[in-house]
Scaffold this active site. Structure first.
Site, PDB file in Angstrom:
ATOM      1  N   GLU A   5       0.874  -1.171   0.000  1.00 46.13           N
ATOM      2  CA  GLU A   5       0.000   0.000   0.000  1.00 46.13           C
ATOM      3  C   GLU A   5       0.906   1.214   0.000  1.00 46.13           C
ATOM      4  O   GLU A   5       1.754   1.366   0.901  1.00 46.13           O
ATOM      5  CB  GLU A   5      -0.922   0.037   1.216  1.00 46.13           C
ATOM      6  CG  GLU A   5      -1.882   1.221   1.145  1.00 46.13           C
ATOM      7  CD  GLU A   5      -2.523   1.562   2.463  1.00 46.13           C
ATOM      8  OE1 GLU A   5      -2.197   2.638   3.023  1.00 46.13           O
ATOM      9  OE2 GLU A   5      -3.340   0.762   2.948  1.00 46.13           O
ATOM     10  N   CYS A  11      -2.915   7.288   5.144  1.00 45.22           N
ATOM     11  CA  CYS A  11      -2.771   6.999   3.715  1.00 45.22           C
ATOM     12  C   CYS A  11      -4.074   7.216   2.963  1.00 45.22           C
ATOM     13  O   CYS A  11      -4.063   7.580   1.788  1.00 45.22           O
ATOM     14  CB  CYS A  11      -2.310   5.554   3.518  1.00 45.22           C
ATOM     15  SG  CYS A  11      -0.738   5.149   4.300  1.00 45.22           S
TER      16      CYS A  11
END
Length: 527
Positions: A263, A297
């Site tokens: 990720e 994020c």
């Protein structure tokens, strides 16, 4: 075994120092004199030290973990699931310990630290209840149908390397390891050098829950020094971090022919549709943009607002941001905490000042708050952001969001997709069907309709990850555990082998099989 100093550090009571000292002892190093100081993000004071692992320490940790892995994999999956269920209970029972740790080493508000408790508990429960079904051998259709018995089985990769960032030290420090552990793997993990304690705490609880001591090996230190040896000694790599570092990690993993899941970065967008409830959208935008001090994020850094709602939305959003409570307290009173480091503070300040100097308007925030702590920065809203400004397309990773006025839904979708990133988007509407229709046009791995980020992240039965430069692979759900396994296909032929038998010439065999293939197409249930 390393030792940390038991001296009383400013701002930390002796009991806490002793507790941190015990956690640091879990990191085994050859040279105990090599240490890293860990700073309390809220105050800027040293809260403890951990060993500074070396390349040799990584190799030794990998060897220790591999010694335990085969015996662990040989245990019934139900036993491994029992460890995760007991771990689940321990995390909930002793959450105050780690909430204090998370707040001190990361700086976030307690309400956002608690999200990490929920995440770890949900992941533990989910994989404890689903792993046996995911991992069990599965029948597959054979080439000769009933004459070919085909079974797909899965074996653990072996040693899984995990490199995690500082922004969610418990969630990203341990949740990605849980499915790998229950799948029968050993773990070699490196939390970020700024936030090692939450991961060490979680490993301690896993061992208390019945996981073999040493199955999860923790190394602490700088990624620039330890990243490469972790890749070299692992059979699979789970990485969460920036896109720039992710490209380097991917290249190194490729050289060693190991698979990986990542990720990476994001420049996430929120779309306010013209049928949205403005008050709900404003509340959602605050959560989307400023949770975890924007160091998330999947947080939002771009918001697209229709002409007809611009004045009303911007004024209410700015007022809501100015109303937020910033505090270093270790309780639930704060809406937002501090940034994690001077580096992050500099990045946030530079992005805002660059935008301001080039003509952007600051509707709210726009300055540091040293009166609260060395790393506090106000929740900041910008308008008039243009392509020549750094904040336009670079990830800030802080409490800064830019508002953009659009004339149509189509324009909002086009602009939201006009980015190299595609991690998490948010859509606000009074019509869920409308919201889903827009969501399906957005180039992001997850899209939340009428929420910021929690539904897609928290729904761990569904995959989570990024498109484009925001990542490779997925966490959560079936993919989140099966990626830590090697699939093996075993085919057992009965009666006759595939191919022409001795009593039938090749040409006749070809004609017979052509007829059989045509027939198979018409048979129900044949794939």
């Amino acid at each position: 075994m390393s030792r940390t100093s038991s001296a009383t550090f400013p701002g930390i009571d002796p009991a806490s120092v002793e507790f941190l000292d015990r956690l640091a002892h879990r990191v085994q190093v050859a040279d105990p004199d090599r240490i890293l100081e860990i700073t309390n993000a809220m105050t800027g004071e040293v809260m403890g030290t951990v060993p500074a692992s070396t390349t040799e320490d990584v190799a030794a940790a990998a060897t220790r973990a591999r010694r335990l892995q085969r015996a662990w994999a040989a245990r019934p999956v139900e036993e491994r699931a029992g460890v995760l269920l007991r771990f689940h209970d321990l995390v909930l029972e002793r959450q105050d310990e780690v909430l204090d740790l998370i707040q001190r080493e990361n700086g976030k508000a307690r309400r956002h630290a608690y999200e990490e408790i929920m995440d770890v508990a949900v992941n533990s429960r989910y994989y404890a209840h689903t792993a046996a079904d995911y991992l069990k051998p599965k029948r597959r259709q054979g080439v000769q149908l009933s004459l070919t018995k085909v079974v797909e089985v899965h074996h653990p990769k072996g040693l899984v390397g995990v490199i995690s960032p500082w922004n969610y030290p418990l969630t990203l420090g341990i949740s990605d390891s849980l499915p790998a552990i229950i799948a029968g793997n050993a773990i070699l993990t490196k939390p970020d050098q700024q936030t090692p304690y939450a991961t060490l705490w979680a490993v301690q609880l896993l061992e208390e829950a019945g996981m073999p001591e040493g199955l999860v090996q923790v190394v602490t230190g700088r990624g620039s020094e330890l990243g490469t040896p972790i890749i070299e000694h692992s059979d699979f790599l789970m990485f969460t971090g920036s896109t720039a570092v992710g490209r380097t990690v991917a290249a190194q993993a490729g050289e060693h022919l190991i698979d990986y899941s990542m990720e990476l970065g994001g420049k996430n967008a929120l779309l306010v549709l013209d049928d949205a409830d403005i008050d709900k959208a404003v509340k959602g935008a605050v959560r989307a943009s400023f949770s975890n001090t924007g160091q998330l994020c999947i947080s939002i850094e771009r918001i697209y607002v229709p002409d007809s709602m611009w004045d009303s939305f911007t004024s209410r959003f700015a007022a809501a941001a100015k109303n937020m409570t910033l505090s270093p307290k270790l309780d639930y009173s704060a809406d937002m905490g501090s940034l994690v480091s001077k580096k992050q503070l500099t990045t946030v300040s530079d992005h805002v000042e660059d935008a301001r100097s080039k003509g952007a308007t600051v509707l709210a925030g726009g300055k540091a708050r040293p009166d609260l702590g060395p790393l506090f920065y106000e929740p900041t809203i910008l308008t008039g952001v243009t392509e020549d400004m750094t904040v336009f397309d670079h990830e800030t990773f802080g409490p800064v969001v830019s508002l953009y006025r659009v004339s149509s839904e189509e324009e909002a979708i086009r602009l939201a997709n006009d980015s190299e990133y595609g991690l998490n988007f948010s859509v606000w509407t009074s019509d869920p069907t409308h919201g889903r229709r827009v969501a399906e046009q957005l180039e992001a791995g997850t899209v939340n309709v009428n929420d910021a980020y929690a539904p897609t992240w928290g729904s761990v039965d569904a995959p989570m990850g990024g498109m484009k430069a925001s990542g490779v692979g997925r966490r959560h759900g079936e993919h989140g555990i099966m990626k830590y396994t090697e699939s093996q296909t075993i085919a057992v032929e009965r009666l006759i082998p595939v191919g022409a038998p001795d009593w039938l010439d090749a040409g006749r065999y070809a004609k017979v099989m052509t007829g059989a293939l045509r027939l198979a197409k018409k048979l129900p249930g044949v794939k």
